[in-house]
Design an enzyme around this catalytic site. Structure first.
Site, PDB file in Angstrom:
ATOM      1  CB  CYS B 237       1.922  56.489  64.030  1.00 10.61           C
ATOM      2  SG  CYS B 237       3.256  55.374  64.516  1.00 10.61           S
ATOM      3  NE  ARG B 242       0.301  56.126  67.850  1.00 12.23           N
ATOM      4  CZ  ARG B 242       0.034  57.410  68.003  1.00 12.23           C
ATOM      5  NH1 ARG B 242      -1.224  57.821  67.942  1.00 12.23           N
ATOM      6  NH2 ARG B 242       0.984  58.293  68.215  1.00 12.23           N
TER       7      ARG B 242
END
Lengths: 80, 289
Positions: B237, B242
């Site tokens: 990410c 994430r």
């Protein structure tokens, strides 16, 4: 463990809005005598501002002011 | 309906409400900053600050083994402790902590499904009291870097047939329209994505309440883009948090054997001189390169 003072978040609300051209999620709830608010940027969903106040309106206004200022700095690149 | 490959890796909020005080269990809220914890957290939870406690604050890295052992010991986590992690931003940083605990070989660590978001929405108890924790003894394993992709691994993946690169950022970050999530500071010089990566934003793995979608829905989501358990997979990410969340879904909910989190992510790739970058939508097809 220390003595516990436990409260439940009440009047939890989540709504979507637009701010400085970006979609935002606005969560607010009451915890004890205070209202707390968090604003996230929906996509990807990161929290970008918080606010706290005696009323929901005050907490949201503080968080939204900070969020608006931060969102306004986001540059858009033309990728054709 | 299929079951998750490792359903034991998730606990529900109702389970936590019932078991938070169980002996042998440590509940930890993991946030990028701990303001949320200070305002109110699940009773019995301690806090880990991702920025200062889970990352090396000098070099860009996970914390070294001795610091990890110290953090566990000071948190009252022994090698046999069941650790339940949850946090804000939909468990992004909790998933990072879980990933790091697995790198150092902790056996029993799980995520609270839906994280802080679901706990709040359900009106469950919060407290500002910080529990007093008795220290513990902890011995970490040597780091298992089969869970972690470094830059050379990603470069090799570009040249190899069969490795799936999954970019879990938002479509606007993926195309290069923006250099960071709206409202957050820019941390790279270039926008776009690693050539050949598939864009499957992390949130597509979640229901509206923040909990994970079913195994069948997850298999359809990733499989629909050619990201399947038989392929080596690297998730990335912007800074790796994430993608920790997606790494968790692929490894433990779908049972991928070879999936790595590239924590260098776009802040490494997008700052690297002469790194190949693509802008715009993803390529058609299912290959990585």
């Amino acid at each position: 463990m220390s003595t516990r003072s436990v409260q439940r978040p009440q009047d939890y609300r989540r709504r979507h809005d637009a701010l400085a051209g970006w979609a935002v999620g606005v969560v607010s709830y009451r915890l004890g005598e205070h209202f707390l608010c968090e604003v996230d940027n929906v996509s990807p969903g990161a929290r970008i501002a918080r606010g706290e106040g005696a009323t929901r309106e005050e907490a949201e206004a503080k968080a939204l002011d900070k969020a608006r200022e931060r969102l306004s700095r986001t540059r858009i690149v033309d990728v054709g | 309906m299929s079951e998750y490959a490792h359903p034991e890796m998730l606990v529900e909020t109702a389970w936590v409400a019932e078991h938070a005080a169980d002996p042998g269990l440590r509940l930890v809220e993991v946030d990028v900053d701990t303001t949320a914890y200070d305002q109110g957290h699940v009773p019995g939870a301690i806090a880990w600050n991702w920025t200062t406690q889970l990352c090396d604050t000098v070099e860009r890295d996970i914390i070294p083994k001795d610091a990890f052992e110290r953090l566990m010991a000071e948190s009252g986590v022994g090698n046999d402790t069941t650790v339940i992690l949850y946090g804000d931003n939909n468990n992004w940083f909790a998933a990072w902590a879980l990933w790091q605990m697995k790198i150092y070989g902790h056996d029993d660590v799980r995520l609270m499904n839906g994280g802080r978001k679901k706990w709040l929405a359900e009106g469950r108890e919060l407290t500002s009291d910080v529990p007093k924790v008795a220290g513990a003894t902890y011995r970490a394993m040597e780091p298992d870097f089969s869970l972690r992709a470094f830059l050379p691994d990603v470069k090799r993946a570009l040249e190899a047939d069969g490795c799936a690169l999954v970019d879990v950022r938002s479509p606007d970050e993926f195309t290069g329209k923006i250099l960071s999530p709206p409202g957050l500071p820019e941390t790279c010089q270039r926008g776009g994505h690693i050539p050949g990566a598939k864009n499957i934003p992390w949130g597509q793995a979640c229901n509206e309440d923040g909990s994970f979608k079913s195994a069948d829905e997850l298999a359809a989501l990733y499989g629909g883009k050619g990201v399947t358990a038989d392929r080596p997979t690297i998730a990335y990410c912007r800074i790796g948090e994430r993608s920790s969340h997606t790494w968790f879904a692929l490894k433990y909910l779908l049972g991928f054997k070879d999936v790595k989190n590239y924590d260098g992510s776009w802040t490494e790739w997008g700052n690297m001189v002469r790194a190949p970058v693509e802008r715009g939508p993803e390529r058609m097809g299912t290959g990585a390169a």
